[in-house]
Design a protein around this motif. Structure first.
Motif, short mmCIF file in Angstrom:
data_model
loop_
_atom_site.label_atom_id
_atom_site.label_comp_id
_atom_site.label_asym_id
_atom_site.label_seq_id
_atom_site.Cartn_x
_atom_site.Cartn_y
_atom_site.Cartn_z
N THR A 100 0.72 -1.14 0.08
CA THR A 100 0.14 0.08 0.03
C THR A 100 1.04 1.13 0.08
O THR A 100 0.61 2.14 -0.71
CB THR A 100 -0.97 0.08 1.32
N ALA A 101 2.13 1.37 0.66
CA ALA A 101 2.85 2.44 0.86
C ALA A 101 3.30 2.58 -0.63
O ALA A 101 3.55 3.81 -1.27
CB ALA A 101 4.03 2.15 1.80
N MET A 102 3.95 1.45 -1.45
CA MET A 102 4.36 1.59 -2.80
C MET A 102 3.40 2.12 -3.61
O MET A 102 3.69 3.09 -4.61
CB MET A 102 4.65 0.17 -3.34
N ASP A 103 2.11 1.78 -3.43
CA ASP A 103 0.70 2.29 -4.53
C ASP A 103 0.81 3.80 -4.04
O ASP A 103 0.54 4.62 -5.05
CB ASP A 103 -0.42 1.81 -4.02
N CYS A 104 1.02 4.25 -2.85
CA CYS A 104 1.07 5.74 -2.69
C CYS A 104 1.91 6.53 -3.14
O CYS A 104 1.59 7.54 -3.53
CB CYS A 104 0.83 5.95 -0.96
N VAL A 105 3.34 6.01 -2.85
CA VAL A 105 4.37 6.87 -3.31
C VAL A 105 4.49 7.04 -4.85
O VAL A 105 4.65 7.90 -5.54
CB VAL A 105 5.79 6.27 -2.81
N ARG A 106 3.88 5.93 -5.39
CA ARG A 106 4.08 5.85 -7.19
C ARG A 106 2.73 6.63 -7.59
O ARG A 106 2.82 7.17 -8.59
CB ARG A 106 3.88 4.29 -7.59
N ARG A 133 6.17 17.77 -5.52
CA ARG A 133 7.53 18.04 -5.69
C ARG A 133 8.58 17.02 -5.34
O ARG A 133 9.63 17.17 -5.89
CB ARG A 133 7.67 19.39 -4.92
N SER A 134 8.34 16.44 -4.43
CA SER A 134 9.43 15.33 -3.73
C SER A 134 8.41 14.37 -3.14
O SER A 134 7.44 14.51 -2.64
CB SER A 134 10.35 16.03 -3.00
N VAL A 135 8.91 13.31 -3.30
CA VAL A 135 8.33 11.93 -2.57
C VAL A 135 9.32 11.13 -1.79
O VAL A 135 10.23 10.43 -2.27
CB VAL A 135 7.53 11.04 -3.62
N LYS A 136 9.14 11.03 -0.51
CA LYS A 136 9.97 10.20 0.19
C LYS A 136 8.95 8.95 0.98
O LYS A 136 7.93 9.37 1.56
CB LYS A 136 10.80 11.19 1.35
N CYS A 137 9.60 7.90 0.94
CA CYS A 137 8.89 6.87 1.98
C CYS A 137 9.85 6.57 3.23
O CYS A 137 11.04 6.18 2.93
CB CYS A 137 8.98 5.55 0.94
N LEU A 138 9.29 6.66 4.35
CA LEU A 138 10.06 6.34 5.38
C LEU A 138 9.87 4.98 5.98
O LEU A 138 8.47 4.64 6.28
CB LEU A 138 9.57 7.20 6.83
N TYR A 139 10.65 4.11 6.16
CA TYR A 139 10.52 2.75 6.75
C TYR A 139 11.49 2.52 7.84
O TYR A 139 12.61 2.78 7.85
CB TYR A 139 10.76 1.97 5.69
N GLU A 150 12.46 3.81 -9.69
CA GLU A 150 13.01 4.15 -11.16
C GLU A 150 11.95 5.55 -11.29
O GLU A 150 12.50 6.43 -12.24
CB GLU A 150 12.27 3.05 -12.09
N GLU A 151 11.05 5.51 -10.97
CA GLU A 151 10.19 6.72 -10.94
C GLU A 151 10.45 8.25 -9.95
O GLU A 151 9.42 8.99 -10.17
CB GLU A 151 8.72 6.18 -10.69
N GLY A 152 11.37 7.77 -9.43
CA GLY A 152 12.10 9.19 -8.62
C GLY A 152 11.72 9.28 -7.22
O GLY A 152 12.00 10.25 -6.68
N VAL A 153 11.09 8.09 -6.42
CA VAL A 153 10.64 8.07 -5.35
C VAL A 153 12.08 7.88 -4.43
O VAL A 153 13.04 7.07 -4.79
CB VAL A 153 9.81 6.84 -4.82
#
Length: 478
Positions: free
Chosen positions: A299-305, A313-319, A338-341
């Motif tokens: 679900t987190a991957m769905d959100c960032v993508r 402007r920017s997308v970061k995933c904290l885990y 690949e998509e810039g996350v």
């Protein structure tokens, strides 16, 4: 000409081509290009036809994968679809969204040294070809039984059960509080993984089969709602397949600030826009924002993508753990990068900054410790490891819990577990209420679509058996 089997020694693994990252960011279309028939046959021919097919063993549906791979390699695609669909109600959906790297492909016996067979991509190709060629037909019953089953929830578990029950000859009515059929397949999974016409195509097939859908129909005790008691009066049996929709929350200072949103709310809004629904401008939209997604699952991957496609402007995933311990699909993490996350590993949120609206996340750097009781490494904070990440939109992707159905439905006799899931007899799928069954995430907790399909099919078998036994009971008493 058909390809010989066991060609993994000479034919390298090949996934379908992906559109470039720049092209993908411009729309919500699926990212993979369809296999050409010759390439699908070549990839299927890599199967080793092993004596103990671990791909099938580790598939929740027990799909006969080596059989339909062999048929595909031999060019017998209609037969391949027949074998595939015998155990899987929705192979075109599983071929797109199943985490094959953790299931069938991850347990392929040629994985070590030769890389696995691309099972998911071949499954998708076979089923899409079957639809294109008109081989997919509604499973019409041989005879009508004069019995009726009500299914609550039009997600994968409910739809799989409805298809099986209708094929057996029961009249099936499916109730769902949403305006479209599919549940999380429509509103929770983005189009770049599953385009929505794929789900609509299955809905049309179910309607042709005779399944009746009641959309925008909530279950409960309120005005305009249908009570569970009324459903039990209308139908010989009832299946509860509502899924789990209650987002897990996160506490800490500032957790109530505006701009901090649950993942499902965010994904639902995005999918509604893609479907053409009118939403207020800017509502749950990541455009021109610094977005932080908290979580490490699919679900987190769905959100960032989704956020990068909306023009964040920017997308970061904290885990809080590292890449190796991330529960999400390895393939999805790679696609996101690949998509810039940007992934910030070993980072746990501690507080949210801002006055009225969130402006940042204060996080704690973590390190992996000793394994816990499950064998998974524990985590512990790094000394002096606090840092701040700028954010004006924070998305909580921490998983889902069941809604309190006994309270919402005024059904106190409907027993739940200590986790809030419905209690059922594990073999019969029957709840504490006679004639009321349950399947899918509402029983097992948040899980994979493929498990929901399996549960729905198994529950349908038990419901059919229960209705048949009731019909025979008076005769046995004479």
């Amino acid at each position: 000409m058909s390809a010989p089997m066991l060609s993994f020694v000479s034919v390298p693994q090949a996934q379908p081509d992906k559109r470039t990252a720049d092209a993908r960011l411009k729309d919500f279309d699926e990212i993979y290009v369809d296999f050409a028939r010759s390439e699908a046959e070549r990839q299927a021919s890599r199967c080793s036809q092993c004596g103990v097919p671990f791909c099938s063993v580790h598939c929740p549906l027990g799909n006969n994968i080596p059989d339909w791979l062999m048929l595909t390699a031999e060019g017998r695609l209609e037969e391949a679809y027949a074998v595939s669909s015998a155990t899987n109600t929705f192979p075109e959906i599983c071929g797109r969204i199943c985490p094959q790297d953790r299931l069938c492909e991850g347990n392929c016996v040629i994985e070590k040294g030769f890389e696995s067979v691309t099972i998911g991509a071949v499954e998708r190709f076979v089923t899409d070809t079957a639809f294109e060629q008109g081989w997919v037909k509604p499973a019409l019953p041989v005879r009508e039984l004069g019995t009726s089953v009500g299914v609550v929830g039009a997600g994968p578990a409910g739809l799989a059960a409805a298809e099986r029950l209708r094929a057996a000859g029961h009249t099936v009515h499916v109730y769902d509080r949403h305006d479209r059929v599919g549940g999380l397949l429509i509103y929770g999974i983005p189009g770049f993984k599953l385009e929505k016409h794929i789900v609509a195509r299955r809905q049309k097939l179910l309607e042709e089969q005779g399944v009746v859908f009641h959309l925008n129909q909530a279950i409960g005790a309120g005005s305009g709602e249908v009570s569970l008691g009324q459903l039990r009066e209308r139908h010989d049996a009832v299946l509860i397949a509502t899924g789990v929709y209650k987002s897990r929350d996160i506490g800490g200072p500032g957790s109530g600030l505006a701009g901090i949103v649950p993942a499902l709310d965010y994904l639902t809004a995005s999918n509604r826009r893609s479907l053409g629904d009118a939403l207020p401008e800017g509502e749950l939209d990541a455009a021109d924002k610094d977005v932080v997604v908290i979580g490490g699952g699919d679900t987190a991957m769905d959100c960032v993508r989704t956020a990068v496609r909306q023009g964040a402007r920017s997308v970061k995933c904290l885990y809080r753990r590292d890449r190796a311990n991330m529960p999400g699909s390895v393939r999805e993490v790679k696609n996101a990068e690949e998509e810039g996350v940007e992934f910030v590993w070993l980072a746990a949120p501690e507080a949210f900054l801002g006055d009225d609206t969130v402006t940042g996340v204060r996080a704690q750097r973590m390190r992996l410790g000793l394994p816990d009781g499950t064998g998974r490494q524990s985590i512990e904070p790094e000394p002096d490891g606090l840092f701040t990440v700028k954010a004006d939109m924070v998305i909580k992707a921490l998983g889902f819990d069941p809604e309190p159905l006994p309270e919402q439905w005024d059904a106190e006799d409907l027993e739940v577990s200590r986790w809030g899931t419905l209690k059922v007899d594990r073999e019969r799928f029957e709840t504490s209420l006679p004639g009321v069954f349950a399947a899918g995430d509402i029983v097992r907790g948040a899980s994979l679509v493929v498990w929901a399909i399996r549960d729905g099919r198994d529950a349908a078998t038990q419901i059919h058996k229960w209705i048949k036994e009731r019909a025979l009971a008076p005769l046995a008493a004479e």
